[in-house]
Write an enzyme that holds these catalytic residues in place. Structure first.
Site, PDB file in Angstrom:
ATOM      1  N   SER A 254       0.743  -1.310  -0.148  1.00 21.58           N
ATOM      2  CA  SER A 254      -0.145   0.104   0.050  1.00 21.58           C
ATOM      3  C   SER A 254       0.854   1.162  -0.201  1.00 21.58           C
ATOM      4  O   SER A 254       2.062   1.319   0.096  1.00 21.58           O
ATOM      5  CB  SER A 254      -1.011   0.058   1.304  1.00 21.58           C
ATOM      6  N   LYS A 255       0.223   2.462   0.061  1.00 19.92           N
ATOM      7  CA  LYS A 255       1.137   3.564  -0.082  1.00 19.92           C
ATOM      8  C   LYS A 255       2.131   3.819   1.054  1.00 19.92           C
ATOM      9  O   LYS A 255       3.306   4.259   0.514  1.00 19.92           O
ATOM     10  CB  LYS A 255       0.026   5.009   0.157  1.00 19.92           C
ATOM     11  N   ARG A 256       2.112   3.130   2.121  1.00 19.40           N
ATOM     12  CA  ARG A 256       3.008   3.113   3.220  1.00 19.40           C
ATOM     13  C   ARG A 256       4.326   2.811   2.482  1.00 19.40           C
ATOM     14  O   ARG A 256       5.363   3.103   2.951  1.00 19.40           O
ATOM     15  CB  ARG A 256       2.681   2.426   4.423  1.00 19.40           C
ATOM     16  N   HIS A 257       4.382   1.556   1.613  1.00 21.12           N
ATOM     17  CA  HIS A 257       5.482   1.005   1.141  1.00 21.12           C
ATOM     18  C   HIS A 257       6.106   1.749   0.062  1.00 21.12           C
ATOM     19  O   HIS A 257       7.175   1.349  -0.876  1.00 21.12           O
ATOM     20  CB  HIS A 257       5.069  -0.225   0.544  1.00 21.12           C
TER      21      HIS A 257
END
Length: 474
Positions: A254-257
């Site tokens: 997800s965006k966190r990655h």
RNA sequence: GGCGCGUUGGAGAAGCGGCUGAACUCACCAGCCUUUCACGCUGGCAUUCAGGGGUUCGAAUCCCCUACGCGUCACCA
């Protein structure tokens, strides 16, 4: 054997995600391999989150990757339209059928009421679910609710204890019980728009989709869909649930990655063929030892039975390596164009070409060019470490630098060949060669022991910077 | 919490009961080559397949249990 028909059905709620791209790729490859159809259908029934920009982005990204559909949005086909919001009548009809057969019913509960019920159940320590309040409404009760102005949803009547079996092509037999679904779920929202589970079933069936290849996150939705197929009296497609792509921390990407959109990679200067090659290796493995495949080749060797069940971690290192493999064989002109967006404004075409030529084998992705700019720009040079600095302490170095400086000063044209010739002359005149010759000059000019050809770098620097940098070492 | 899926080295993975004393690729480490450097090349890197039981002459491969990870439980897809 009937014709293979597969589909990629994204919801346009954001740019094309890396996981979506892989699903699209697998579907596309399966269709190509089997000589079937690849359809792109837009699932835009989430009115709040769907945007035309997202749809555009998704289509652009697919095309950028080289994935083309032979039926679907924009190009049409025998089962048009391919945008769900343009197919509302179709769902309405299917819903009518379910209402008539008694498999579905109107539910007038408001969201607040449902929410209150949920909380009550939670308070009692039970699993929150819909309790079927409107399951058996009489005509009068319905009329009453209608009069109150309530807009109903349509729910599917979920039977108790029906065994639902998915014969999954990648996971094998997966068995659920209808009781696990919990409660009668909504198939048409109060605004008349179908929910995902309902719309996919209707479309997949009507569009004659033979294989549903999608991410594993949909596996637990499948029993609901199976129930729908059953209620509608329709035959089910074959399912294949591909495992997820995980981030470094092993949770769903997800965006966190970091970069999760295909367009991010496009902007960073990754090559589409490299991304495709990398993506296909996430969850699928070729038969032999070879790992580098073009799309064309993949269309011939891909097969679902070599798709792995376990999730795969997205490894940026490997992506970069694969990208490098494709980048290194590109013509200089193409590399020059590729690095262009990462260069300061005003570079001439010749200068870009020279830089491209210099860095050709040093770049893994085009954006890497940014890391090399300091090598040729600015008068300042930082020596990378102590050991490197010591190489400058050799006795012959001052004379070498002085001589080289003198030669450069006299030169009019600073072409790489001329610079190389000058260096060799220095060597000859001073009786030094090899590492003793090139290394001190490289360090004086760039501060590093390693790097691209020094003669080319020097040419890129130009006389002023060369002289300025040499001056620092006197 | 219920349900589901998964677990081979840091990462991608092969493996489908004996030919694996576990391929191959990335990363990492070491070395080599080179009148600079890089590319490259060579070698090293799981005494072992999450753990424990079983089945078998023989198991990473079959069965069971446990642990862990992830997914999913919406009028989102």
């Amino acid at each position: 054997m009937t014709r293979i028909r597969v589909r990629f059905a994204p919801s346009p709620t954001g740019p094309l995600h890396i996981g979506g791209a892989r699903s699209a790729l697998f579907n596309y490859l399966l269709a190509k391999k089997e000589g079937g159809d690849f359809i792109v259908r837009i699932e835009d029934t989430d009115r709040d989150r769907s945007t035309p920009e997202s749809e555009e982005n998704i289509k652009q990204s697919l095309l950028w990757l080289g994935i083309r559909w032979n039926e679907g949005v924009d190009i049409g086909g025998p089962y048009a339209p391919y945008r769900q919001m343009e197919r509302l009548d179709t769902y309405r009809q299917a819903a009518q059928q379910l209402l008539q057969s008694g498999d579905a019913y109107y539910c007038y509960c408001s969201e607040e009421e449902i929410e209150a019920q949920r909380e009550e159940l939670i308070a009692k320590g039970e699993t929150p679910r819909y309790l079927g309040n409107c399951r058996n409404l009489t005509e009068e009760e319905r009329g009453q609710k209608e009069k109150e102005g309530r807009r109903p949803v349509i729910r599917l009547r979920v039977p108790d204890d029906v065994e639902l079996v998915i014969d999954d092509l990648v996971r094998g037999k997966v068995v659920f019980s209808s009781s696990e679904i919990g409660s009668d779920f909504v198939i048409v929202k109060s605004d008349g728009i179908p929910t995902y589970n309902f719309a996919v079933v209707v479309d997949d069936y009507l569009m004659k989709i033979s294989h549903v290849v999608r991410g594993e996150e949909h596996l637990s939705n499948t029993p609901r869909q199976l129930l729908l197929y059953k209620a509608l009296g329709w035959e089910t497609p074959v399912f294949a649930h591909v495992s997820l792509i995980l981030g470094e921390d092993r949770s769903k990407m997800s965006k966190r990655h970091g970069s999760v959109s295909v367009v991010n990679y496009q902007n960073e200067g990754y090559l589409p063929e490299a991304l495709v090659n990398f993506l296909v290796l996430l969850g699928w493995s070729p038969e032999g030892e070879r790992e580098l495949y073009t799309l064309d080749e993949l269309e011939k060797v891909f097969s679902l039975d070599r798709v792995s069940k376990s999730p795969a971690v997205f490894d940026m290192n490997k992506l970069r390596w694969i990208n490098a493999q494709y980048l290194h064989v590109l013509p200089t002109e193409t590399i020059a164009e590729g690095i262009s967006p990462f260069l300061p404004a005003g570079w001439s075409k010749e200068r870009k070409l020279l830089l491209a030529q210099t860095l050709a084998h040093h770049l893994e992705i085009f954006a890497d060019v940014r890391n090399y700019l300091s090598l040729i720009e600015g008068a300042d040079v930082a020596i990378e470490d102590e050991e490197t600095g010591q190489l400058l302490d050799q006795e012959h170095v001052p004379a070498l630098i002085a001589l080289f400086e003198a030669k450069i000063s006299e030169m009019e044209e600073l072409a790489p060949e001329a610079i190389k010739a000058a260096i060799k002359e220095c060597g000859k005149e001073l009786g030094v060669k090899g590492a003793g010759l090139f290394m001190p000059l490289r360090i004086a000019l760039t501060g590093n022991q390693h790097g691209p050809d020094i003669d080319k770098l020097a040419a890129l620097m130009g006389k002023d910077i060369i002289l300025a940098r040499l001056a620092l070492r006197k």
